[in-house]
Design a protein around this motif. Structure first.
Motif, mmCIF file in Angstrom:
data_model
loop_
_atom_site.group_PDB
_atom_site.id
_atom_site.type_symbol
_atom_site.label_atom_id
_atom_site.label_comp_id
_atom_site.label_asym_id
_atom_site.label_seq_id
_atom_site.Cartn_x
_atom_site.Cartn_y
_atom_site.Cartn_z
ATOM 1 N N SER A 228 -54.331 -28.480 18.043
ATOM 2 C CA SER A 228 -54.807 -28.029 16.726
ATOM 3 C C SER A 228 -54.048 -28.765 15.633
ATOM 4 C CB SER A 228 -54.601 -26.517 16.607
ATOM 5 O OG SER A 228 -54.547 -26.097 15.288
ATOM 6 N N ALA A 229 -54.643 -28.780 14.438
ATOM 7 C CA ALA A 229 -53.991 -29.358 13.262
ATOM 8 C C ALA A 229 -53.870 -28.314 12.160
ATOM 9 C CB ALA A 229 -54.778 -30.570 12.762
ATOM 10 N N LYS A 230 -53.716 -27.045 12.567
ATOM 11 C CA LYS A 230 -53.681 -25.971 11.574
ATOM 12 C C LYS A 230 -52.443 -26.030 10.685
ATOM 13 C CE LYS A 230 -51.598 -22.501 14.643
ATOM 14 N NZ LYS A 230 -51.781 -21.158 15.237
ATOM 15 N N ASP A 231 -51.348 -26.594 11.224
ATOM 16 C CA ASP A 231 -50.136 -26.765 10.423
ATOM 17 C C ASP A 231 -49.278 -27.861 11.049
ATOM 18 O OD1 ASP A 231 -48.837 -25.573 12.639
ATOM 19 O OD2 ASP A 231 -49.031 -23.576 11.746
ATOM 20 N N LYS A 232 -48.151 -28.145 10.413
ATOM 21 C CA LYS A 232 -47.286 -29.235 10.869
ATOM 22 C C LYS A 232 -46.755 -28.969 12.283
ATOM 23 C CE LYS A 232 -44.870 -33.040 9.829
ATOM 24 N NZ LYS A 232 -43.954 -33.210 10.926
ATOM 25 N N ALA A 233 -46.379 -27.747 12.564
ATOM 26 C CA ALA A 233 -45.839 -27.434 13.889
ATOM 27 C C ALA A 233 -46.890 -27.666 14.974
ATOM 28 C CB ALA A 233 -45.350 -25.985 13.924
ATOM 29 N N ALA A 234 -48.130 -27.279 14.693
ATOM 30 C CA ALA A 234 -49.194 -27.415 15.688
ATOM 31 C C ALA A 234 -49.513 -28.869 15.964
ATOM 32 C CB ALA A 234 -50.439 -26.682 15.211
ATOM 33 N N ILE A 235 -49.618 -29.677 14.916
ATOM 34 C CA ILE A 235 -49.989 -31.073 15.151
ATOM 35 C C ILE A 235 -48.819 -31.864 15.723
ATOM 36 C CG2 ILE A 235 -49.434 -32.127 12.914
ATOM 37 C CD1 ILE A 235 -52.313 -33.444 13.206
ATOM 38 N N ASP A 236 -47.581 -31.440 15.408
ATOM 39 C CA ASP A 236 -46.432 -32.100 16.027
ATOM 40 C C ASP A 236 -46.398 -31.831 17.529
ATOM 41 O OD1 ASP A 236 -45.550 -33.301 13.748
ATOM 42 O OD2 ASP A 236 -43.982 -31.836 13.312
ATOM 43 N N SER B 139 -59.947 -32.315 13.263
ATOM 44 C CA SER B 139 -59.995 -32.400 11.794
ATOM 45 C C SER B 139 -60.409 -31.069 11.178
ATOM 46 C CB SER B 139 -60.969 -33.509 11.381
ATOM 47 O OG SER B 139 -61.090 -33.576 9.986
ATOM 48 N N GLU B 140 -61.381 -30.410 11.799
ATOM 49 C CA GLU B 140 -61.868 -29.130 11.270
ATOM 50 C C GLU B 140 -60.822 -28.028 11.389
ATOM 51 O OE1 GLU B 140 -65.409 -28.494 13.496
ATOM 52 O OE2 GLU B 140 -66.655 -29.773 12.206
ATOM 53 N N SER B 141 -59.886 -28.182 12.319
ATOM 54 C CA SER B 141 -58.857 -27.149 12.495
ATOM 55 C C SER B 141 -57.778 -27.213 11.425
ATOM 56 C CB SER B 141 -58.212 -27.281 13.880
ATOM 57 O OG SER B 141 -57.368 -28.424 13.944
ATOM 58 N N ALA B 142 -57.738 -28.306 10.671
ATOM 59 C CA ALA B 142 -56.726 -28.450 9.622
ATOM 60 C C ALA B 142 -56.993 -27.453 8.497
ATOM 61 C CB ALA B 142 -56.726 -29.869 9.086
ATOM 62 N N GLN B 143 -55.976 -26.730 8.100
ATOM 63 C CA GLN B 143 -56.073 -25.762 7.001
ATOM 64 C C GLN B 143 -55.433 -26.395 5.775
ATOM 65 O OE1 GLN B 143 -54.241 -22.179 8.437
ATOM 66 N NE2 GLN B 143 -55.704 -21.931 10.120
ATOM 67 N N GLY B 144 -56.256 -26.844 4.854
ATOM 68 C CA GLY B 144 -55.752 -27.590 3.708
ATOM 69 C C GLY B 144 -55.620 -29.060 4.051
ATOM 70 N N ARG B 145 -54.991 -29.801 3.158
ATOM 71 C CA ARG B 145 -54.839 -31.249 3.350
ATOM 72 C C ARG B 145 -53.372 -31.636 3.224
ATOM 73 N NH1 ARG B 145 -59.050 -32.793 6.255
ATOM 74 N NH2 ARG B 145 -61.023 -32.189 5.305
ATOM 75 N N ASP B 146 -52.533 -30.996 4.037
ATOM 76 C CA ASP B 146 -51.120 -31.309 4.041
ATOM 77 C C ASP B 146 -50.918 -32.786 4.375
ATOM 78 O OD1 ASP B 146 -48.469 -31.668 5.690
ATOM 79 O OD2 ASP B 146 -48.166 -29.872 4.459
ATOM 80 N N ARG B 147 -50.173 -33.488 3.536
ATOM 81 C CA ARG B 147 -50.007 -34.930 3.688
ATOM 82 C C ARG B 147 -49.393 -35.297 5.030
ATOM 83 N NH1 ARG B 147 -49.010 -39.336 0.149
ATOM 84 N NH2 ARG B 147 -49.389 -41.188 1.400
ATOM 85 N N GLU B 148 -48.402 -34.515 5.476
ATOM 86 C CA GLU B 148 -47.741 -34.823 6.737
ATOM 87 C C GLU B 148 -48.666 -34.586 7.920
ATOM 88 O OE1 GLU B 148 -44.127 -32.593 6.816
ATOM 89 O OE2 GLU B 148 -43.076 -33.974 5.486
ATOM 90 N N VAL B 149 -49.486 -33.545 7.826
ATOM 91 C CA VAL B 149 -50.456 -33.274 8.892
ATOM 92 C C VAL B 149 -51.472 -34.407 8.970
ATOM 93 C CG1 VAL B 149 -52.301 -31.730 9.673
ATOM 94 C CG2 VAL B 149 -50.173 -30.769 8.787
ATOM 95 N N VAL B 150 -51.968 -34.834 7.795
ATOM 96 C CA VAL B 150 -52.940 -35.924 7.748
ATOM 97 C C VAL B 150 -52.341 -37.205 8.321
ATOM 98 C CG1 VAL B 150 -54.240 -37.453 6.203
ATOM 99 C CG2 VAL B 150 -54.255 -34.983 5.817
ATOM 100 N N ALA B 151 -51.067 -37.467 8.023
ATOM 101 C CA ALA B 151 -50.413 -38.691 8.511
ATOM 102 C C ALA B 151 -50.361 -38.713 10.034
ATOM 103 C CB ALA B 151 -49.008 -38.799 7.928
ATOM 104 N N VAL B 152 -50.017 -37.582 10.653
ATOM 105 C CA VAL B 152 -49.982 -37.522 12.118
ATOM 106 C C VAL B 152 -51.393 -37.673 12.678
ATOM 107 C CG1 VAL B 152 -49.424 -36.097 14.124
ATOM 108 C CG2 VAL B 152 -47.906 -36.092 12.139
ATOM 109 N N GLY B 153 -52.348 -37.001 12.031
ATOM 110 C CA GLY B 153 -53.737 -37.126 12.467
ATOM 111 C C GLY B 153 -54.233 -38.555 12.392
#
Length: 433
Positions: free
Chosen positions: A237-245, A377-391
């Motif tokens: 998931s990409a819901k937050d930084k912890a999840a995508i990390d 991509s749809e699992s992302a909540q908001g457009r956190d820059r760090e989350v987007v960078a990992v994605g």
């Protein structure tokens, strides 16, 4: 087109009567090799779009920060818009225009900047957050278009090989025990970085092993890697930084295209036509995930020196004549070995056919990957820059796997078809005298 370019792109002239058939014109294999370049253009344009989007993101953050700190001015807003438009122009996109800023001449600097910020944000949504399914469908379609072109020509090479082998079977009883063949006009293909091989049979076997690996085993491994990445992404998931990390750590356990390639089949000038198989780039610095997305792929490369010799021979003159004589050594084959030359011609075609038959598996795997990226991509909540960078790094790795399916396979398909053609030339010379 210059004479040198023509010479480099045309096949070495062979003796009269040795062309395979008018229905299989000289130059088919060059056209196939060009397909790899065409596919690359799409991937490289996409990579340029990513670079432009990243630069525009920087402008967006800069303008947003200036607005929040009450430090923006009309001049700064104009400079940022100019920078954004330069990035859009670098990838062939239309520049942004803000007629509203002219009509809002009485608006404050912050209000004008807000209008520009909204416009830049809309542009970023177009560049950064495209539907991955559509994006990957495009890449898949571009690659598969080349399959259809190869498939149509392949049958002609196979038919001529069967006809020539049948004619050989009829005439072999009249051949002597030792068949002497001069490679004049054929040396160009049957040559590696070590020169013309002393044992043609062993060299053919080694060359076919590379052809088989690059057209059967490696692309199959790439499809498996695409499927594995799709399954990995589906579990995250990409819901937050912890999840995508956490997802990134799972992706980092996978292999890059160059790591998946058996190094035994790499080498400079290792294959006929003085063809090298090498990694497109050296490993980069950064995290494991960054390295996966920028590690490059495996490619075939020709030899400029070998090409210059061919050009000189093709264009004639003293240098060409000396090159042709010195490089076209005579070989001696038994009747059985001559028959094996036609078998090799068919084996090259078989390898290409196997690659073409991977179309449906590649198509299904790439569709799964595109769908997995869309859900991520749809699992992302908001457009956190760090989350987007990992994605973005995960998507870069996904695109690289897609690209690796056609590199070096499309290049090798072209070289293998040329191998089939030149084996036919050699075989015909052997029993026609």
């Amino acid at each position: 087109m210059s004479l040198l370019r023509v010479a480099l792109e045309c096949d070495e002239p062979v003796e009269n009567g040795e062309t395979l058939d008018d229905s299989v014109p000289e130059g088919d294999d060059q056209a196939f090799a060009g397909m790899a370049e065409t596919v690359d253009e799409d991937f490289e344009h996409d990579a340029a779009m990513d670079v432009a989007a990243e630069a525009i993101y920087e402008y967006y953050d800069q303008l947003r920060g200036l607005i929040h700190s009450n430090a923006v001015t009309p001049a700064i807003t104009a400079l940022i818009i100019k920078g954004v438009n330069q990035q859009l122009g670098s990838v062939g996109l239309e520049a942004m225009s803000f007629p509203a800023l002219e009509s809002y001449c009485k608006a404050s600097a912050e209000e004008q900047a807000g209008i520009a910020l909204e416009g830049i944000g809309t542009t970023l949504k177009t560049l950064l957050f495209q539907d991955p399914v559509l994006n990957f469908k495009h890449f898949k379609d571009v690659i598969l278009d080349s399959f259809r072109s190869i498939e149509g020509k392949l049958a002609k090479y196979e038919n001529k090989t069967r006809q020539n082998k049948a004619e050989f079977e009829q005439k072999k009883g009249k051949l002597g025990p030792r068949i002497e063949i001069n490679l004049h006009g054929l040396w160009y293909f049957f040559r590696t970085g070590q020169g013309q091989p002393q044992n043609l049979g062993a060299a053919l076997s080694s060359d076919l092993a590379g052809s088989n690996y690059m057209l059967t085993k490696y692309p199959t491994d790439i499809i498996a890697a695409i499927e594995k990445l799709a399954a990995t992404l589906s579990s995250g998931s990409a819901k937050d930084k912890a999840a995508i990390d956490a997802l990134a750590r799972k992706v980092e356990a996978l292999k890059s295209p160059t790591e998946l390639f058996d190094s035994h089949f790499m080498g400079n000038g290792k294959y006929f036509n003085v063809t090298s198989v090498v990694a497109s780039r050296t490993p980069t610095q950064g995290s494991r995930l960054e390295q996966l997305g920028s590690s490059g792929f495996v490619q075939e490369k020709g030899s400029s020196g070998h090409g210059a010799l061919k050009a000189a021979t093709y264009m004639g003159g003293n240098l060409g004549a000396r090159a042709s004589v010195s490089l076209s050594k005579e070989i001696t084959l038994s009747v059985q070995q001559l028959g094996e030359v036609f078998d090799a011609a068919q084996a090259y075609c078989d390898n290409v056919k196997h690659f073409v038959e991977l179309e449906s598996k590649f198509s299904a795997a790439s569709a799964k990957l595109g769908d997995a990226l869309r859900k991520l991509s749809e699992s992302a909540q908001g457009r956190d820059r760090e989350v987007v960078a990992v994605g973005d790094r995960i998507e870069a790795y996904a695109k690289l796997l897609m690209r690796a399916f056609q590199r070096p396979a499309l290049q090798e398909a072209a070289r293998s078809l040329r191998g089939s053609k030149y084996c036919n030339y050699l075989g015909l010379r052997g029993f026609n005298g």
